[in-house]
Design a protein around this motif. Structure first.
Motif, mmCIF file in Angstrom:
data_model
loop_
_atom_site.group_PDB
_atom_site.id
_atom_site.type_symbol
_atom_site.label_atom_id
_atom_site.label_comp_id
_atom_site.label_asym_id
_atom_site.label_seq_id
_atom_site.Cartn_x
_atom_site.Cartn_y
_atom_site.Cartn_z
ATOM 1 N N ARG A 33 137.160 75.487 47.026
ATOM 2 C CA ARG A 33 138.208 74.795 47.773
ATOM 3 C C ARG A 33 137.856 74.645 49.255
ATOM 4 N N GLN A 41 135.032 72.087 49.855
ATOM 5 C CA GLN A 41 135.525 70.741 49.572
ATOM 6 C C GLN A 41 136.319 70.190 50.761
ATOM 7 N N ARG A 42 137.097 71.071 51.401
ATOM 8 C CA ARG A 42 137.928 70.627 52.526
ATOM 9 C C ARG A 42 137.110 70.433 53.805
#
Length: 684
Positions: free
Chosen positions: A612, A615-616
């Motif tokens: 996560r 990805q950000r």
């Protein structure tokens, strides 16, 4: 007209036959005009002497000399032979200006048609009209006035003289100083002279009148000026008031005349802190001292009793005692030292001299103590309850002044607003006393421009803007908006602390979001102004569109902060509370700790590309990723090599966001290991 002959007839040249003249003939032409020998002049002109020849020393021409003597026939003769009435001597005086001194109206009539400007002046700014006033030439004065001379023209002198505040006098001041009573009367009553015009030192005609030594003329001119409502509070040399000057002239009648005036300031002091009463006692002027006391002069203006006793004037000492003179007067300590470095010398002087107190405030509204100009009354140095202060002046009843005091009183707990000590009202003025700082933000940045912060942490910008944000945040939360946020209204103290000031345009928030948004947008401009060290003038930043402001930002944090200020969302009142935690305000150490903590996440350590966090953080294809592209080449080669050796299975660091975070984390975890000591030295 009868003319004079040369003393030595042999000096006369014989009539010329060839029309040529030598330099000697030119010099003789000047000599002939001085002697007013018209026949000799005619012979020299016929021989070819240069009618516009000027002597080498001072630049006098034949026409200058003829005008000085007032000989109309010779002036006319020279003009008919091409003499130039605007030819200038070394000091810039033309024959026309000299005609004002001579005062011969017929000569002026001859010259005027050939002069381009009746108000032409010499290098010191004297016009023919001013010269006529200086020399008391009444008829010449009237002639020039009727032909367009400007009555209230101020003397324009040389630039180096203006720098020391010379020049600026008018014809009225000249006549007053020279004691020409009739000229003063004519200027005031026939020609509308401005009785309160001031020269470059701030002096008016009354100050000039008091320079004259003839007491009767001084009294006559003073009466004329007082009848025309001349300002009696102006100051002359040494910052002496007309009342002090009258005392120094030891003229009881003149002192009485001035004390009759409604707006006289009987306790005003000169540059040495001496009042009219102090000087009267010092000069042994018992009658004047008694008159001043009867008119309300304060007796706590110095050690008056000691002076009177030293002069063996027991009666005056007794009289002063009866009017409240202090027996054991203690002057200010000579070894007192100011806290302010910038204003230190002026503060020491102000501390030393006597000034009548305005409540708890000691102030002297003189240029020496002026900090800045304002739209209403200026800002001056002062002492409020012995504390060094900046005193902001307003006229009594000023809406801006009332706003300032009201907001400062209600925001005393706002630790980032300039400290408010108190206020005083006196004779139609409001005095607002604030903490004394060294510079405005604008002045501070101008003084330090060029001191690069490249590759260094700009702590000053971060601290100043943090203080400004906190001050405005507390202002908004207390229900006010500033409405005038700009570099001049942010003050910097001796320790580079920043304080918000100037609340005279502040308004109570009505609930209209635009009122707060104006403050936020001004903060956005100030952010860029401070980050750019004032290189872009604030007025120019006001003209830039939001997109242009953001584009000019030097880094991502500044761009993002400015964007948030221009697009605050719905909760505008509390908007700044959230922004104070923005990464812009993080120190380099705190930024490093944050990145190190992110690098410690399991997804980063295991290089989980689908995690996560990565990805950000991964830049989109449409975004510039120059911040992370080829980051490995920007690290010290020894450090990079050593860190890569530490990687398991030869899995060296790649130019990705995730690997950069891993690198920061690993460096932080192991930098203090003994085996990494050399790494530490190379990195720092």
């Amino acid at each position: 007209m009868e003319t004079k002959s040369p003393n030595n007839p042999q000096e006369r040249p014989t009539p010329a036959t060839n029309g040529r003249a030598s330099v000697e003939d030119n010099k003789l032409l000047i000599k002939a005009t001085k002697k007013e020998d018209i026949e000799w002049i005619q012979q020299l002109l016929k021989k070819g002497a240069d009618v516009n020849f000027q002597d080498e020393e001072w630049g006098w021409s034949p026409l200058h000399n003829a005008v000085q003597s007032g000989n109309e026939d010779i002036v006319n003769l020279l003009l008919n032979h091409g003499a130039e009435p605007c030819l200038r001597k070394r000091n810039g005086a033309t024959p026309f200006i000299l005609a004002g001194i001579a005062g011969n109206v017929k000569v002026l009539q001859l010259l005027l048609p050939k002069v381009a400007d009746v108000n032409e002046c010499d290098v010191h700014g004297f016009t023919a009209f001013m010269e006529a006033s200086v020399y008391g030439r009444v008829e010449a004065l009237r002639f020039l006035y009727n032909n367009g001379a400007k009555v209230n023209l101020h003397r324009k002198t040389k630039q180096d003289q203006e720098k020391i505040r010379k020049g600026g006098a008018t014809a009225l001041m000249d006549a007053a100083e020279e004691g020409h009573v009739d000229v003063v009367r004519i200027l005031l009553h026939e020609m509308g002279a401005d009785v309160n015009a001031r020269d470059n030192m701030g002096r008016n005609a009354l100050t000039y009148a008091l320079m004259n030594s003839d007491d009767e003329k001084v009294k006559a001119i003073t009466r004329l000026l007082l009848d025309c409502k001349v300002d009696v509070s102006v100051r002359g040399q040494g910052r002496k008031t007309p009342l002090i000057l009258a005392v120094e002239k030891k003229n009881l009648g003149l002192v009485q005349m001035l004390l009759e005036q409604k707006h006289i300031e009987i306790n005003d002091t000169d540059n040495e802190g001496k009042t009219a009463l102090y000087l009267a006692v010092e000069l042994k002027l018992k009658e004047i001292a008694q008159l001043l006391c009867h008119k309300g002069a304060r007796t706590d203006c110095g050690d008056l009793l000691a002076i009177a006793r030293r002069n063996y004037d027991h009666d005056l000492a007794k009289f002063l005692c009866q009017h409240g003179a202090i027996e054991d007067f203690h002057p200010p300590a000579q070894d007192w030292k100011p806290q302010s470095s910038r204003w230190g010398e002026a503060l020491k002087h102000l501390h030393r001299i006597y000034r009548p107190m305005i409540g708890k405030l000691k102030i002297f509204m003189d240029e020496e103590y002026k900090i800045a100009d304002t739209s209403e009354g200026g800002i001056y140095l002062g002492f409020y309850e012995d504390q060094e202060v900046a005193v902001k002046l307003f006229y009594e009843g000023s809406t801006r002044g009332q706003n300032e005091v009201s907001l400062l009183q209600s925001n005393r707990t706002n630790s980032n607003v300039v400290t408010f000590y108190g206020s005083e009202n006196y004779k139609g003025s409001l005095y607002v006393c604030l903490a004394l700082c060294e510079h405005t933000l604008e002045k501070h940045l101008a003084d330090h421009r060029g001191e690069a912060v490249q590759n260094k942490e700009d702590e000053f910008a971060r601290n100043v803007l943090s203080s400004l944000f906190k001050a405005v945040e507390e202002l908004h939360l207390s229900g006010y908006t500033h409405q005038d946020l700009q570099p001049q209204n942010m003050l910097i103290d001796s320790k580079n602390g920043a304080w918000l000031a100037d609340f005279d345009k502040c308004i109570k928030w009505t609930g209209d979001p635009q009122e707060i948004e104006r403050d936020l947008e001004a903060l956005g401009r100030l952010v860029l102004y401070v980050v750019k060290q004032g290189d872009i003038p604030f007025e120019r930043l006001k003209d830039l569109r939001t997109e242009e402001l953001i584009q000019r930002s030097p880094d991502e944090e500044t761009r993002d902060l400015i964007h948030h200020l221009f697009f605050p969302g719905d909760n505008v009142k509390a908007h700044l509370s959230g922004l104070l935690g923005h990464p812009f305000f993080w120190s380099w150490a705190s930024r490093y700790r944050t990145l190190r903590n992110v690098g410690n996440e399991s997804d980063i350590k295991t290089r989980n590309a689908n995690g996560r966090i990565l990805q950000r953080l991964q830049p989109q294809t449409s975004e510039l990723s120059t911040s992370f592209a080829q980051w490995t080449t920007k690290i010290d080669k020894f450090v990079m090599k050593t860190m890569n050796k530490s990687c398991k299975n030869g899995n060296v660091y790649q130019d990705t966001v995730g690997d950069l975070l891993r690198f920061i984390r690993n460096l932080g975890e192991h930098i203090y290991d003994k085996r990494n000591k050399k790494k530490e030295e190379n990195l720092f």
